[in-house]
Design a protein around this motif. Structure first.
Motif, PDB file in Angstrom:
ATOM      1  N   ARG A 137       0.829  -1.213   0.000  1.00 44.31           N
ATOM      2  CA  ARG A 137       0.000   0.000   0.000  1.00 44.31           C
ATOM      3  C   ARG A 137       0.859   1.258   0.000  1.00 44.31           C
ATOM      4  O   ARG A 137       0.538   2.244  -0.654  1.00 44.31           O
ATOM      5  CB  ARG A 137      -0.930   0.001   1.215  1.00 44.31           C
ATOM      6  N   GLU A 138       1.966   1.210   0.765  1.00 39.36           N
ATOM      7  CA  GLU A 138       2.856   2.372   0.805  1.00 39.36           C
ATOM      8  C   GLU A 138       3.521   2.593  -0.544  1.00 39.36           C
ATOM      9  O   GLU A 138       3.674   3.727  -0.995  1.00 39.36           O
ATOM     10  CB  GLU A 138       3.914   2.196   1.896  1.00 39.36           C
ATOM     11  N   TRP A 277      -4.939   6.410  -3.027  1.00 41.74           N
ATOM     12  CA  TRP A 277      -5.706   6.017  -1.834  1.00 41.74           C
ATOM     13  C   TRP A 277      -6.675   4.894  -2.157  1.00 41.74           C
ATOM     14  O   TRP A 277      -6.788   3.907  -1.426  1.00 41.74           O
ATOM     15  CB  TRP A 277      -6.443   7.250  -1.308  1.00 41.74           C
ATOM     16  N   VAL A 278      -7.375   5.009  -3.286  1.00 38.71           N
ATOM     17  CA  VAL A 278      -8.327   3.973  -3.708  1.00 38.71           C
ATOM     18  C   VAL A 278      -7.607   2.663  -3.999  1.00 38.71           C
ATOM     19  O   VAL A 278      -8.027   1.579  -3.568  1.00 38.71           O
ATOM     20  CB  VAL A 278      -9.116   4.432  -4.957  1.00 38.71           C
ATOM     21  N   GLU A 279      -6.502   2.772  -4.732  1.00 31.87           N
ATOM     22  CA  GLU A 279      -5.724   1.598  -5.136  1.00 31.87           C
ATOM     23  C   GLU A 279      -5.246   0.813  -3.925  1.00 31.87           C
ATOM     24  O   GLU A 279      -5.272  -0.426  -3.914  1.00 31.87           O
ATOM     25  CB  GLU A 279      -4.537   2.093  -5.966  1.00 31.87           C
ATOM     26  N   ALA A 280      -4.815   1.541  -2.892  1.00 34.56           N
ATOM     27  CA  ALA A 280      -4.281   0.887  -1.699  1.00 34.56           C
ATOM     28  C   ALA A 280      -5.363   0.192  -0.886  1.00 34.56           C
ATOM     29  O   ALA A 280      -5.068  -0.728  -0.121  1.00 34.56           O
ATOM     30  CB  ALA A 280      -3.557   1.902  -0.821  1.00 34.56           C
ATOM     31  N   ARG A 281      -6.617   0.599  -1.049  1.00 35.55           N
ATOM     32  CA  ARG A 281      -7.707   0.050  -0.238  1.00 35.55           C
ATOM     33  C   ARG A 281      -8.611  -0.902  -1.007  1.00 35.55           C
ATOM     34  O   ARG A 281      -9.506  -1.504  -0.414  1.00 35.55           O
ATOM     35  CB  ARG A 281      -8.531   1.207   0.348  1.00 35.55           C
ATOM     36  N   THR A 282      -8.405  -1.019  -2.302  1.00 38.20           N
ATOM     37  CA  THR A 282      -9.194  -1.974  -3.083  1.00 38.20           C
ATOM     38  C   THR A 282      -8.227  -2.910  -3.798  1.00 38.20           C
ATOM     39  O   THR A 282      -7.727  -3.848  -3.220  1.00 38.20           O
ATOM     40  CB  THR A 282     -10.107  -1.235  -4.085  1.00 38.20           C
ATOM     41  N   SER A 283      -7.997  -2.658  -5.058  1.00 30.39           N
ATOM     42  CA  SER A 283      -7.021  -3.424  -5.832  1.00 30.39           C
ATOM     43  C   SER A 283      -6.626  -2.607  -7.047  1.00 30.39           C
ATOM     44  O   SER A 283      -7.344  -1.686  -7.450  1.00 30.39           O
ATOM     45  CB  SER A 283      -7.600  -4.769  -6.275  1.00 30.39           C
TER      46      SER A 283
END
Length: 403
Positions: A137-138, A277-283
């Motif tokens: 995520r980072e 932000w979206v990418e890190a919390r979904t896929s």
């Protein structure tokens, strides 16, 4: 979302890379708007010669990016290749300013500046390498933040350079500014990045050049690269048809085009962080598909626009979709060859080349069977095909596992 910048700031190699990519963007943003003006009007190149020159420069850039990635993987570090590329940029932009002749412009445009362009993929490869212990995520957030910094240079620099050169008889000083920006990149690489420990011969990875090329063309990489390129091609197609639609069917002016492009570019910086932000919390797949479909809808509505205000209202949609298409593929493409930061990151340049070529084909097809508005819709359909291909390629294995 702003925490992405704090991650960038805390890690020195990433912080230096982020600063370098701003000045890399500075060099392009300072000169790209004036390339054709200087090459054709000031130096006397014909339209045909200039077109061939730009196409060949794109071929050299993608070839140099792949080669640089392979060499960097062999070396085990990216500092030396980036230093060499920065030197090419200093010389290339500097020679055009000092010796403004058609031959020197051709040499710089065809060889020196395209090699300098490899810094883009090398910087992201370096970030990937130094972030090996970082959470996924980072890493996604870092890539988004660094890409936002690159976009910021394209928002800020053209206006600054334009203001500095207003009223001057020649735009050649823009190349001097670009050369100085390359010099800053060089200083950042030399003094900001630590020397890597020499890789012992027994530990060195001997990557074959042609085996590396075959890896790009493998069944696990090439179809996904083509899908991303179809999606990215929508951005190139929009860059061509937007001014023509705004000043044509929509009844706007050239000033409207400039304002609209500026608004979208500014919004992209904000939305790039949002997509991180979206990418890190979904896929990655969900974020990529969503962003692409948003941009598909934008192109359809752009084709239907018949007033300048219609296009102004679409700027938020355009900025939101474009930001995702700009930022998300970086991590996605790197993951296609995850064990080789250099080769995986070189796919960024390959994508730019392929998507530009696809956009040219879309424009040729669209204008042959329809008008500029129809061309925008055709580009949207091509992007939707890319979305479908990407979904099938990356979703099918998961469905098989679940079944």
């Amino acid at each position: 979302m702003l925490s992405s910048f704090s991650v960038v700031y805390r890690h020195k190699p990433i912080r230096v890379s982020a600063a370098a990519i701003f000045f890399f963007g500075f060099s392009g943003a300072a000169t790209s708007p004036y390339m054709s003006l200087i090459g054709i009007r000031e130096l006397g190149l014909s339209d045909a010669v200039y077109s061939v020159l730009i196409f060949l420069a794109a071929v050299v850039n993608v070839s140099a990016s792949v080669t640089a990635g392979i060499i960097a993987d062999r070396l085990g570090h990216f500092r030396s290749p980036m230093i060499l590329a920065a030197i090419f940029g200093i010389i290339g932009f500097g020679l055009v300013y000092v010796v403004p002749t058609p031959v020197m412009f051709a040499i710089a445009t065809l060889v020196l500046i395209p090699v300098f362009g490899t810094i883009n993929s090398l910087i992201f490869a370096n970030i990937r390498a130094v972030s090996s212990g970082m959470a996924v995520r980072e890493l996604m957030a870092v890539n988004s933040a660094v890409r936002a910094i690159l976009s910021a240079s394209w928002v800020l620099v053209p206006g600054i350079v334009g203001a500095l050169l207003v009223g001057r008889p020649s735009m050649l000083p823009a190349f001097l500014l670009a050369s100085l920006a390359c010099l800053v990149c060089l200083l950042l690489f030399v003094f900001g990045l630590d020397r890597s420990k020499p890789v012992q011969e027994g530990e060195r990875q001997h990557y074959s050049f042609f085996r590396s090329i075959r890896q790009i063309g493998s069944a696990s990489v090439l179809p996904r690269l083509l899908a991303i390129s179809l999606i990215s091609a929508m951005l190139h197609a929009n860059g061509t048809v937007l001014p023509l639609i705004v000043t044509g069917k929509a009844g706007g002016t050239s000033a409207d085009v400039g304002v609209i492009v500026g608004i979208v570019a500014f919004l992209e910086i904000i939305f790039i962080l949002f997509w991180g932000w979206v990418e890190a919390r979904t896929s990655i797949l969900f974020a990529m598909v969503t962003a692409a479909l948003i941009y598909c809808s934008y192109l359809v509505f752009l084709g239907l626009a018949d007033r300048p205000m219609d296009v102004y209202l679409l700027t938020v949609v355009a900025g939101l979709g474009a930001a995702g298409i700009i930022a998300i593929p970086i991590t996605y493409l790197q993951n296609l060859i995850a064990d080789r930061a250099g080769l995986g990151s070189s796919l960024i340049a390959v994508n730019i080349f392929l998507s530009g070529g696809m956009a040219s084909l879309m424009f040729a097809l669209g204008t042959s069977i329809s008008d500029y508005a129809g061309t925008a819709i055709i580009a949207s359909i091509a992007g939707a095909i890319g979305v479908g291909l990407l979904w099938v390629l990356d979703r099918t294995p998961k469905l098989k596992t679940e079944g």
